[in-house]
Scaffold this motif. Structure first.
Motif, PDB file in Angstrom:
ATOM      1  N   ALA A 533       0.791  -1.391   0.004  1.00 25.92           N
ATOM      2  CA  ALA A 533       0.147  -0.022  -0.097  1.00 25.92           C
ATOM      3  C   ALA A 533       0.823   1.281  -0.019  1.00 25.92           C
ATOM      4  O   ALA A 533       1.954   1.376   0.908  1.00 25.92           O
ATOM      5  CB  ALA A 533      -0.936  -0.029   1.349  1.00 25.92           C
ATOM      6  N   PHE A 534       0.465   2.133  -0.792  1.00 27.05           N
ATOM      7  CA  PHE A 534       1.262   3.440  -0.879  1.00 27.05           C
ATOM      8  C   PHE A 534       0.133   4.518  -0.970  1.00 27.05           C
ATOM      9  O   PHE A 534      -0.852   4.437  -1.783  1.00 27.05           O
ATOM     10  CB  PHE A 534       2.104   3.465  -2.119  1.00 27.05           C
ATOM     11  N   ARG A 535       0.154   5.664  -0.190  1.00 23.22           N
ATOM     12  CA  ARG A 535      -0.818   6.597  -0.073  1.00 23.22           C
ATOM     13  C   ARG A 535      -1.730   6.568  -1.271  1.00 23.22           C
ATOM     14  O   ARG A 535      -1.580   6.841  -2.240  1.00 23.22           O
ATOM     15  CB  ARG A 535      -0.240   8.131   0.051  1.00 23.22           C
ATOM     16  N   ALA A 536      -3.139   6.069  -0.914  1.00 23.84           N
ATOM     17  CA  ALA A 536      -4.155   5.986  -1.845  1.00 23.84           C
ATOM     18  C   ALA A 536      -4.026   5.021  -2.807  1.00 23.84           C
ATOM     19  O   ALA A 536      -3.716   5.125  -4.026  1.00 23.84           O
ATOM     20  CB  ALA A 536      -4.454   7.246  -2.605  1.00 23.84           C
ATOM     21  N   PRO A 537      -3.758   3.736  -2.494  1.00 23.66           N
ATOM     22  CA  PRO A 537      -3.185   2.669  -3.336  1.00 23.66           C
ATOM     23  C   PRO A 537      -3.770   2.530  -4.693  1.00 23.66           C
ATOM     24  O   PRO A 537      -5.181   2.632  -4.731  1.00 23.66           O
ATOM     25  CB  PRO A 537      -3.404   1.334  -2.492  1.00 23.66           C
ATOM     26  N   ARG A 538      -3.266   2.346  -5.906  1.00 23.85           N
ATOM     27  CA  ARG A 538      -3.889   2.318  -7.220  1.00 23.85           C
ATOM     28  C   ARG A 538      -4.403   3.553  -7.617  1.00 23.85           C
ATOM     29  O   ARG A 538      -4.172   4.121  -8.757  1.00 23.85           O
ATOM     30  CB  ARG A 538      -4.835   1.017  -7.260  1.00 23.85           C
ATOM     31  N   SER A 539      -5.221   4.117  -6.743  1.00 22.12           N
ATOM     32  CA  SER A 539      -5.740   5.485  -7.063  1.00 22.12           C
ATOM     33  C   SER A 539      -4.719   6.703  -7.451  1.00 22.12           C
ATOM     34  O   SER A 539      -4.971   7.423  -8.311  1.00 22.12           O
ATOM     35  CB  SER A 539      -6.608   5.933  -5.954  1.00 22.12           C
ATOM     36  N   ASN A 540      -3.760   6.583  -6.716  1.00 17.85           N
ATOM     37  CA  ASN A 540      -2.601   7.333  -6.947  1.00 17.85           C
ATOM     38  C   ASN A 540      -2.026   7.467  -8.371  1.00 17.85           C
ATOM     39  O   ASN A 540      -1.690   8.619  -8.988  1.00 17.85           O
ATOM     40  CB  ASN A 540      -1.491   7.283  -6.175  1.00 17.85           C
ATOM     41  N   PHE A 541      -2.050   6.392  -9.037  1.00 10.21           N
ATOM     42  CA  PHE A 541      -1.774   6.342 -10.410  1.00 10.21           C
ATOM     43  C   PHE A 541      -2.963   6.489 -11.493  1.00 10.21           C
ATOM     44  O   PHE A 541      -2.791   7.308 -12.295  1.00 10.21           O
ATOM     45  CB  PHE A 541      -0.730   4.991 -10.741  1.00 10.21           C
ATOM     46  N   ILE A 542      -3.917   5.690 -11.101  1.00  6.67           N
ATOM     47  CA  ILE A 542      -4.992   5.611 -12.165  1.00  6.67           C
ATOM     48  C   ILE A 542      -5.715   7.135 -12.282  1.00  6.67           C
ATOM     49  O   ILE A 542      -6.203   7.478 -13.239  1.00  6.67           O
ATOM     50  CB  ILE A 542      -6.179   4.684 -11.905  1.00  6.67           C
ATOM     51  N   ALA A 543      -5.865   7.789 -11.166  1.00  6.74           N
ATOM     52  CA  ALA A 543      -6.245   8.974 -11.162  1.00  6.74           C
ATOM     53  C   ALA A 543      -5.394  10.043 -12.128  1.00  6.74           C
ATOM     54  O   ALA A 543      -6.010  10.960 -12.699  1.00  6.74           O
ATOM     55  CB  ALA A 543      -6.475   9.802  -9.780  1.00  6.74           C
ATOM     56  N   SER A 544      -4.146   9.891 -12.024  1.00  8.95           N
ATOM     57  CA  SER A 544      -3.243  10.713 -12.762  1.00  8.95           C
ATOM     58  C   SER A 544      -3.559  10.680 -14.260  1.00  8.95           C
ATOM     59  O   SER A 544      -3.584  11.502 -15.288  1.00  8.95           O
ATOM     60  CB  SER A 544      -1.836  10.280 -12.542  1.00  8.95           C
ATOM     61  N   ALA A 545      -3.598   9.114 -14.625  1.00  9.90           N
ATOM     62  CA  ALA A 545      -3.977   8.675 -16.017  1.00  9.90           C
ATOM     63  C   ALA A 545      -5.201   9.264 -16.482  1.00  9.90           C
ATOM     64  O   ALA A 545      -5.354   9.737 -17.579  1.00  9.90           O
ATOM     65  CB  ALA A 545      -3.688   7.382 -16.276  1.00  9.90           C
ATOM     66  N   GLU A 546      -6.103   8.842 -15.795  1.00  8.25           N
ATOM     67  CA  GLU A 546      -7.583   9.054 -16.121  1.00  8.25           C
ATOM     68  C   GLU A 546      -8.041  10.707 -16.171  1.00  8.25           C
ATOM     69  O   GLU A 546      -8.267  11.022 -17.451  1.00  8.25           O
ATOM     70  CB  GLU A 546      -8.639   8.710 -15.002  1.00  8.25           C
ATOM     71  N   GLN A 547      -7.611  11.518 -15.381  1.00 12.21           N
ATOM     72  CA  GLN A 547      -7.531  12.830 -15.364  1.00 12.21           C
ATOM     73  C   GLN A 547      -6.601  13.452 -16.420  1.00 12.21           C
ATOM     74  O   GLN A 547      -7.236  14.570 -16.913  1.00 12.21           O
ATOM     75  CB  GLN A 547      -7.601  13.483 -14.074  1.00 12.21           C
ATOM     76  N   SER A 548      -5.626  13.043 -16.683  1.00  8.49           N
ATOM     77  CA  SER A 548      -4.692  13.450 -18.020  1.00  8.49           C
ATOM     78  C   SER A 548      -5.494  13.366 -19.250  1.00  8.49           C
ATOM     79  O   SER A 548      -5.482  14.223 -19.919  1.00  8.49           O
ATOM     80  CB  SER A 548      -3.265  12.987 -17.874  1.00  8.49           C
ATOM     81  N   PHE A 549      -6.013  12.248 -19.389  1.00  4.20           N
ATOM     82  CA  PHE A 549      -6.520  11.770 -20.591  1.00  4.20           C
ATOM     83  C   PHE A 549      -7.794  12.651 -20.714  1.00  4.20           C
ATOM     84  O   PHE A 549      -8.079  13.136 -21.829  1.00  4.20           O
ATOM     85  CB  PHE A 549      -6.868  10.177 -20.564  1.00  4.20           C
TER      86      PHE A 549
END
Length: 752
Positions: A533-549
């Motif tokens: 687990a890393f601060r906001a697991p999985r969300s910390n990456f997928i949010a970046s990709a989704e919101q950039s797209f």
């Protein structure tokens, strides 16, 4: 007021008792206390120290509230007692707050993580406070021979207006303890809150600023030895042999040996590690002496073959076990990238399908497709891993920083051969967590070492030890596709994402539910690199990709980025697709509208480049607008405006601080964070090479605005973190004219 029953679960929730020294104690089935330390302990009757409870009210009027959850800066030691004090109706300045030890027999969930502490404690703590208050009222009513309905409470006092009688809680505590616990109590109306919703300073701030011993590294006891571990230098290697001829004769060295922290037949849980379970140990008198002997120790390693191990299939104790694999080989970032590129082009495992996305893509006039990647990340808490342990033949005592004591005590019991009730875990204040301290391997290691040397031991990791021995945020890749028709309307949306070794896809989150034809796929590649687990697991990456797209898609469609998101959310509100959507489109739209207003979105200052991002996770909604300038081809974030809907905000100061920290952390990781591997070896092992955001790179201003509502509290420590990544990427695009797809973004700013 809200009427609520006082029995909330399968166990007896509340029990009252009369203290031998006079006063009242209210027991919780899931909360426990411990003996207060320091000067304040002298104010309390000695009998109190022998009881485990959450609320103690003495005849002298002193109220002690115990915080059950481990504390690592998220301020639960302040916010949770605030909830209790609100319903109990006591003067906050007169309350003593103490950290509770781990007490599994009476705790329902003694775990800090997942931004769930306040959310899960909200109803039980309110009920407990209201129950204690009602019992005091009933005691006063009986003594004064007046109706209980005529008695009010204020700042720890009972008041009867008609007769003029009044008494402090302490005067009625003993009588209240004899009254049966009410089956139903009334909770305060939110509009009547005085403590909850205010700003209270961290109750530990004086101890922190004055340097008093709070952390595991500060702990000392008579006869304590220092231990350090020599882990394999690369993932995929294991211990073969060692030459300790020089090291064992060095000053202060007491013992050098090898141990297996987890034996082969042990059933691991989700918070046990799978790498580096056999290693060399150096034990000695002082940290310096042990460190020098560790450097002199010559260890030979060999490549580890593929192996299997047993793991619980869920977090629930007693759950069925599954067989997990630990692959062999020495892995490298270069190979990881190549494998992820291959997997991103293959069909993934379909997690959700709405409509007929394949047909819609075939009929599209225009298709936008983009791929995003992110590297492994190290947690890099300020305080390195450490743990004190003293294990004897019949008991074990441990003291140290850990987020999830309830998930490690079972493994300790298996490994030490002691029943759980013979294992005492005392909770140290943690010097940072971010998910890293959910994993208790250091408790296992320290305990096994103490058992071996038959002495109290403090295990200490160096920064290099912690950064190279795991645990990491996984490396990820996500490919997004959007289909547009001849009228430039969005007709299909697809996400296919995976990573090493897990997929980050949350298939039922936005924009699922807002598009007729939607497809979500996931994939994963096994690895022997330990992740967690890393601060906001999985969300910390997928949010970046989704919101950039979504930002790039809005630009492609000629729409304002916020307007575009609001259009999708309006569709999800008025005519949602599917029934599994796990977000509330009204609350989601609310933070976007609030951040648009507070940031003055369309009034961008000269020379400033703006990026927006919004995300839902841990039951909360966050939108952020980030202002960035370029100086000498280097990005500098000047300002961030955040809008947050986390329900009722218990402690405004604490919530604001968490948001500020999460935003700065997100900016730093987006721009600089990465941990590459070569032949299984982490290529960065200290802050000289692992780039963190610096003080002068933090935003000058961070504005945090909370949505005002009466929803029960939800997550706060993690939700502001994920949106920061894409806000940086979207602002960088406006600053440079190019899109940023691969983290850390600083690498793509370098001259080619």
């Amino acid at each position: 007021m809200t009427l609520i029953k006082t029995t909330l679960n399968r166990r007896s929730f509340l029990k009252a008792a009369l203290l031998a020294g006079g006063g009242m104690v209210l027991h919780f089935s899931w909360l426990a206390g411990c003996k207060p330390a320091g000067k304040k302990a002298l104010e309390l009757p000695e009998e109190w120290f022998e009881m485990n409870s959450y609320i103690k009210i003495g005849e002298n009027g002193v109220v002690t509230l115990f915080n059950p959850n481990p504390e690592f800066g998220q301020n639960v030691k302040t916010s949770l007692p605030m909830i209790l004090a609100e319903e109990l109706d006591v003067d906050w300045e007169e309350v003593i707050i103490e950290q509770a030890d781990f007490y599994p027999e009476r705790y329902e969930r003694q775990f800090t993580g997942g931004s769930q502490s306040v959310r899960q404690a909200w109803s039980p703590l309110r009920t407990a406070g209201a129950t204690a208050r009602q019992m005091l009222v009933l005691a006063a009513a009986a003594q004064w021979n007046v109706p209980a309905s005529e008695i009010t409470t204020e700042a720890g006092r009972l008041l009867h207006k008609n007769s003029g009688k009044n008494a402090g809680y302490g005067e009625m505590a003993s009588a209240a303890a004899k009254i049966p616990v009410p089956k139903e109590v009334k909770l305060k109306a939110v509009s009547d809150f005085k403590v909850v919703g205010s700003s209270k300073k961290n109750v530990e701030i004086k101890n922190i600023l004055s340097g008093k011993s709070l952390f595991g590294l500060d702990y000392k006891t008579e006869g304590m030895l220092i231990a350090m571990i020599v882990h394999p230098p690369a993932f995929g290697l294991r211990f073969k042999s060692m030459d300790d001829s020089v090291a064992k004769s060095m000053p202060g060295v007491k013992a050098i040996f090898t141990i297996d922290s987890l034996k082969e037949d042990i059933v691991q849980n989700f918070f046990d590690t799978t790498s580096f379970t056999k290693f060399a140990v150096v034990v000695g008198n002082t940290t310096w002496e042990v460190l020098q002997a560790k450097k002199a120790l010559k260890v030979e390693w060999e490549q580890e073959p593929e192996r299997t191990f047993k793991m619980g299939s869920s977090w629930t104790p007693g759950a069925k076990t599954i067989e997990a694999k630990y692959p062999s080989g020495l892995e490298s970032t270069e190979n990881h990238r190549a494998m992820m590129e291959v997997f991103s082009k293959k069909p993934g495992n379909i997690i959700r399908r709405d409509g007929d996305p394949e047909r819609a893509f075939k009929s599209a006039v225009k298709i936008l497709e983009r791929t995003y990647t992110a590297p492994f990340l190290a947690h890099n808490t300020m305080e390195p891993v450490n743990c004190f342990a003293h294990v004897t033949a019949d008991k074990a005592e441990l003291y140290g920083p850990i987020q999830a004591p309830e998930f490690i005590v079972g493994t300790l019991s298996q490994r030490l051969g002691l029943p759980k009730e013979k294992i005492q875990i005392r909770l140290a204040r943690m010097g940072g967590g971010f998910g890293r301290r959910a994993y208790g391997h250091h408790f296992i290691e320290a305990a096994v070492i103490s058992q071996q040397v038959k002495a109290p031991v403090k295990l200490v990791y160096t920064r290099e030890d912690e950064m190279t021995a795991g645990i990491y945020r996984p490396t990820y890749s996500a490919t997004y596709r959007a289909a547009l028709d001849r009228d430039n309307k969005l007709i299909a949306f697809q996400v296919k994402a995976g990573g090493i070794p897990e997929t980050p896809v949350h298939a039922d989150r936005f924009p699922a539910g807002a598009i007729d034809n939607y497809l979500a796929e996931g994939w994963q590649i096994p690895s022997n690199i330990t992740i967690g687990a890393f601060r906001a697991p999985r969300s910390n990456f997928i949010a970046s990709a989704e919101q950039s797209f979504l930002d790039e898609l809005a630009m492609e469609m000629g729409k304002d980025p916020i307007d575009f998101r609001l259009e999708l959310l309006e569709r999800a509100k008025t005519n949602p697709v599917g029934e599994k959507n796990d977000y509330d489109p009204v609350r989601y739209a609310g933070v976007l509208e609030l951040v648009r207003e507070k940031s003055k979105w369309k009034e961008t200052p000269q020379g400033v480049h703006r990026g927006v991002s919004a995300y839902f996770c841990h039951n909360s909604y966050v939108a952020e607008v980030l202002d960035l300038v370029m100086k000498n081809n280097a990005p500098k974030v000047e300002k961030v405006v955040a809008a947050i809907d986390c329900g009722i905000v218990v402690n405004k100061d604490g919530a604001t601080n968490m948001a500020e920290g999460a935003i700065i952390d997100g900016i730093g990781n987006a721009l600089y964070g990465e941990l590459p591997f070569k032949d299984g070896v982490p290529q960065k092992n200290n802050f000289t090479t692992y780039r963190l955001i610096r003080m002068n790179e933090a935003p000058k201003t961070i504005e945090v605005h909370f949505v005002q509502n009466e929803e029960d509290p939800t997550g706060m420590g993690e939700p502001p973190f994920p949106p920061a990544f894409a806000a940086v990427a979207n602002a960088l695009c406006r600053a440079t004219g190019k899109r940023f797809y691969n983290q850390p973004f600083i690498n793509e700013l370098k001259p080619t």
